[in-house]
Write a protein that holds these residues in place. Structure first.
Motif, PDB file in Angstrom:
ATOM      1  N   ARG A   1      66.165  66.297 -37.162  1.00 11.34           N
ATOM      2  CA  ARG A   1      64.708  66.184 -37.548  1.00 11.34           C
ATOM      3  C   ARG A   1      63.522  66.311 -36.304  1.00 11.34           C
ATOM      4  NH1 ARG A   1      66.569  61.581 -40.345  1.00 11.34           N
ATOM      5  NH2 ARG A   1      66.169  60.270 -38.856  1.00 11.34           N
ATOM      6  N   ASN A   2      64.369  66.143 -35.263  1.00 11.76           N
ATOM      7  CA  ASN A   2      63.365  66.284 -33.880  1.00 11.76           C
ATOM      8  C   ASN A   2      63.694  67.642 -33.316  1.00 11.76           C
ATOM      9  OD1 ASN A   2      61.537  63.697 -33.451  1.00 11.76           O
ATOM     10  ND2 ASN A   2      63.694  63.076 -34.205  1.00 11.76           N
ATOM     11  N   LYS A   3      64.448  68.731 -34.048  1.00 11.93           N
ATOM     12  CA  LYS A   3      64.520  69.965 -33.801  1.00 11.93           C
ATOM     13  C   LYS A   3      65.218  70.183 -32.491  1.00 11.93           C
ATOM     14  CE  LYS A   3      60.376  71.771 -35.956  1.00 11.93           C
ATOM     15  NZ  LYS A   3      60.412  70.923 -36.926  1.00 11.93           N
TER      16      LYS A   3
ATOM     17  N   GLU B   1      57.448  59.284 -29.255  1.00  9.12           N
ATOM     18  CA  GLU B   1      57.441  58.193 -30.603  1.00  9.12           C
ATOM     19  C   GLU B   1      57.980  58.578 -31.686  1.00  9.12           C
ATOM     20  OE1 GLU B   1      54.039  55.419 -32.760  1.00  9.12           O
ATOM     21  OE2 GLU B   1      53.293  57.149 -31.755  1.00  9.12           O
ATOM     22  N   SER B   2      57.744  59.743 -32.263  1.00  8.15           N
ATOM     23  CA  SER B   2      58.590  59.935 -33.188  1.00  8.15           C
ATOM     24  C   SER B   2      60.063  60.169 -33.115  1.00  8.15           C
ATOM     25  CB  SER B   2      58.150  61.582 -33.723  1.00  8.15           C
ATOM     26  OG  SER B   2      58.814  61.874 -35.011  1.00  8.15           O
ATOM     27  N   PHE B   3      60.554  60.776 -32.085  1.00 12.51           N
ATOM     28  CA  PHE B   3      62.065  60.833 -31.563  1.00 12.51           C
ATOM     29  C   PHE B   3      62.455  59.278 -31.734  1.00 12.51           C
ATOM     30  CE2 PHE B   3      65.357  61.584 -28.529  1.00 12.51           C
ATOM     31  CZ  PHE B   3      66.094  62.150 -29.125  1.00 12.51           C
ATOM     32  N   ALA B   4      61.692  58.308 -30.852  1.00 14.50           N
ATOM     33  CA  ALA B   4      62.443  57.151 -30.761  1.00 14.50           C
ATOM     34  C   ALA B   4      62.491  56.514 -32.090  1.00 14.50           C
ATOM     35  CB  ALA B   4      61.162  56.387 -29.845  1.00 14.50           C
ATOM     36  N   GLU B   5      61.451  56.647 -32.843  1.00 11.42           N
ATOM     37  CA  GLU B   5      61.620  56.193 -34.291  1.00 11.42           C
ATOM     38  C   GLU B   5      62.833  56.501 -35.021  1.00 11.42           C
ATOM     39  OE1 GLU B   5      57.904  56.791 -36.489  1.00 11.42           O
ATOM     40  OE2 GLU B   5      56.835  55.401 -35.335  1.00 11.42           O
ATOM     41  N   SER B   6      63.432  57.875 -34.919  1.00 11.68           N
ATOM     42  CA  SER B   6      64.417  58.372 -35.520  1.00 11.68           C
ATOM     43  C   SER B   6      65.552  57.619 -35.198  1.00 11.68           C
ATOM     44  CB  SER B   6      64.279  59.776 -35.653  1.00 11.68           C
ATOM     45  OG  SER B   6      64.315  60.425 -34.507  1.00 11.68           O
ATOM     46  N   LEU B   7      65.511  57.357 -33.741  1.00  8.16           N
ATOM     47  CA  LEU B   7      66.978  57.012 -33.193  1.00  8.16           C
ATOM     48  C   LEU B   7      66.902  55.461 -33.400  1.00  8.16           C
ATOM     49  CD1 LEU B   7      66.846  58.546 -29.609  1.00  8.16           C
ATOM     50  CD2 LEU B   7      68.102  59.221 -31.750  1.00  8.16           C
TER      51      LEU B   7
END
Length: 191
Positions: free
Chosen positions: A130-132, A86-92
């Motif tokens: 941001r997602n390392k 979810e966090s990765f998708a939000e940053s994309l």
């Protein structure tokens, strides 16, 4: 009294045994002591039964708590797997928005397209960082690391030490210190 007149009384197990020849006071004292021992044993037995019931209840509660904890942990792990991206998708999402905005412009000049592509690439790299997700892009002359690099070929490189990176053909990536994709490199051949 002759030997034949000896009185035989049954023992506790029902088998005949010798008669109790003790005086009655002694027999009564022994019987009273036996009754006291029996009462004490019964009281101890009741105490042990109560303790056993208490320990059984504690065991069942502990077992139920353990099952509840295991179930909660399994539920949390399932949710973590389900929503981990979810966090990765939000940053994309901003990257997607930028690409769509760039494609919506019908009469863009090559310079505008290049600027838009560079801005979108910066957004993408920031989202990855941001997602390392970090780049593996070794500089020329860096010692070859088989854990992070994949050698495609060995080439002669005068003036460069053997087993060092000559060129990077494709960048690699790490995710949280784990190699996602090794960098494809050419390596200096021994001279």
């Amino acid at each position: 009294m002759n030997a034949d007149d000896t009185k035989i009384e049954p023992t506790l197990d029902g088998a005949p045994g010798p008669a109790d020849v003790r005086p009655p006071e002694e027999r009564e004292a022994t019987a009273a002591a036996n009754e006291a021992d029996l009462a004490a044993s019964l009281a101890e037995l009741e105490t042990l039964r109560a303790k056993n019931a208490e320990l059984s209840e504690q065991f069942l509660r502990a077992q139920a708590d353990m099952q509840n904890t295991r179930r909660r942990a399994e539920d949390e792990m399932a949710k973590a797997r389900k929503f981990a991206i979810e966090s990765f998708a939000e940053s994309l999402l901003p990257v997607t928005d930028s690409l769509e905005a760039g494609l919506a412009i019908q009469d863009a000049t090559p310079e505008q397209i290049r600027e838009g592509a560079e801005a979108t690439l910066r957004q993408l790299k920031q989202a990855l960082e941001r997602n390392k997700v970090l780049e593996i892009n070794p500089a020329a002359g860096t010692k070859f690391d088989p854990h992070q690099h994949q050698a495609i070929s060995m080439v002669p490189a005068p003036g460069q030490e053997a087993n060092t990176v000559v060129t990077v053909l494709q960048k690699g990536y790490l995710i949280a210190d784990r190699v996602l994709r090794p960098a494809l490199v050419t390596v200096a051949a021994p001279q």
